[in-house]
Design a protein around this motif. Structure first.
Motif, short mmCIF file in Angstrom:
data_model
loop_
_atom_site.label_atom_id
_atom_site.label_comp_id
_atom_site.label_asym_id
_atom_site.label_seq_id
_atom_site.Cartn_x
_atom_site.Cartn_y
_atom_site.Cartn_z
N GLN A 166 34.88 45.35 34.31
CA GLN A 166 34.26 46.04 33.11
C GLN A 166 33.17 46.44 32.92
O GLN A 166 32.95 47.62 32.17
CB GLN A 166 34.47 44.56 31.97
CG GLN A 166 36.00 43.89 32.07
CD GLN A 166 36.14 43.07 30.65
OE1 GLN A 166 36.27 43.45 29.69
NE2 GLN A 166 36.20 41.87 31.16
N ARG B 243 39.97 49.38 32.32
CA ARG B 243 39.11 50.47 32.71
C ARG B 243 39.40 50.80 34.22
O ARG B 243 39.04 51.66 34.63
CB ARG B 243 37.72 49.98 32.37
CG ARG B 243 37.34 49.91 30.92
CD ARG B 243 35.95 49.47 30.81
NE ARG B 243 35.74 49.61 29.32
CZ ARG B 243 34.45 48.97 28.64
NH1 ARG B 243 33.42 48.72 29.67
NH2 ARG B 243 34.42 49.09 27.48
N SER C 39 35.71 43.95 26.85
CA SER C 39 35.92 45.37 26.21
C SER C 39 36.70 45.36 25.09
O SER C 39 36.74 46.45 24.43
CB SER C 39 36.18 46.39 27.42
OG SER C 39 37.41 45.92 27.73
N PRO D 178 46.08 51.10 28.34
CA PRO D 178 45.30 52.26 28.39
C PRO D 178 46.29 53.44 28.42
O PRO D 178 47.50 53.31 28.62
CB PRO D 178 44.52 51.98 29.53
CG PRO D 178 45.20 51.04 30.33
CD PRO D 178 46.09 50.27 29.30
#
Length: 297
Positions: A273, A60, A192, A13
């Motif tokens: 998630q 996330r 995801s 990320p």
């Protein structure tokens, strides 16, 4: 901390790095998100994924936890995704061996850690804490129960074991897709990641790791009383529904541990998630209560 970098097909990320953490027990693939400039560092969290999962399951959480001052290191366990391990020998995946891997990861990071384990990762983390709680500031069990998994999930794991005994990993993947959307602990095709990366992650897993850890989920003893005797703050976090360990079972475990209890609305077995912002907020709120020794070198 020692590390080695290599290109990964699994992009981290924003703001995070993917690399292999060198430890006294080998190299482990991690995603490491530092605290951004301008935010006061408040601690470090080590996140351990569940059965058929990987470090990417926590993507996330990195941003919102970093914004609260927490560096987050999510790890692939031995034989999971980008961490190497034997394909056919199950002995390195014994529960105590995986627990010692977690302690080696903590030693390599060389800082007090908030330990978070999701599902299977929670039970491995529990075994690590029972061996040596000293590296850890706190311990969060995320959708991870006191003993073996539910009967419905046992059937899913047994089906997976039967398939692995007679089929190749690519063949098992096609069978998983043909059965329809998987659920909970038996859901390697959920998550995801993009479909091709889900497939690649599955193929990266070592069959011996899946077989050994699946058997552990089928027969895990209840070690809650042992854990309750450890002098650590505990947190039991889950979704509002969970078929792998029913929520009332998690409620009772939290009471026995004297743990903080968080239920994430709108989430099931993977709140990390399904409701990442609420999950990150609950984790950071708990971490804030237990800052640990920030002055340790």
């Amino acid at each position: 901390m020692t590390e080695s970098s290599s290109p990964s097909p699994f992009p981290p990320p924003p703001g995070a790095r993917a690399y292999h953490l060198r430890t006294g027990r080998g190299r482990f693939a991690v995603v490491d998100a530092p605290v951004p400039d301008g935010v006061e560092p408040r601690g470090v969290a080590l996140l351990m994924p569940g059965f058929t999962g990987s470090k990417e399951d926590f993507h996330r959480l990195h941003g919102p936890l970093a914004a609260r001052g927490y560096r987050v290191v999510a790890v692939d366990g031995r034989g999971q995704n980008e961490s190497d391990g034997p394909a056919d020998d199950e002995s390195p995946y014994a529960r105590e061996e995986l627990a010692r891997d977690a302690l080696a990861q903590a030693a390599a990071l060389d800082t007090p850690l908030h330990l978070v384990g999701h599902s299977l990762g929670g039970q491995i983390a529990r075994a690590a804490v029972l061996l040596d709680p000293s590296p850890f500031v706190s311990f969060t069990l995320m959708a991870s129960g006191p003993a073996e998994i539910s009967e419905s999930q046992k059937q899913r794991v047994k089906l997976l074991h039967d398939a692995l005994a007679v089929m190749t990993m690519p063949q098992v993947w096609e069978a998983i897709l043909a059965m329809g959307p998987p659920e909970e602990v038996g859901g390697p095709a959920s998550g995801s990641l993009a479909p091709e990366l889900l497939r690649r992650r599955w193929l990266n897993h070592k069959p011996a790791q899946l077989l050994a850890t699946g058997r552990q989920l089928l027969a895990e003893p209840n070690r809650v009383a042992e854990l309750a005797a450890v002098a650590l703050p505990f947190h039991v976090l889950s979704g509002a529904l969970d078929d792998t360990w029913p929520v009332p079972l998690l409620d009772a475990m939290a009471v026995e541990l004297g743990a903080r209890r968080t239920i994430i609305a709108g989430a099931e077995h993977s709140p990390n998630q399904e409701q990442p912002l609420a999950t990150a907020r609950a984790l950071a709120d708990f971490f804030d209560l237990h800052p640990g020794d920030r002055n340790r070198p």
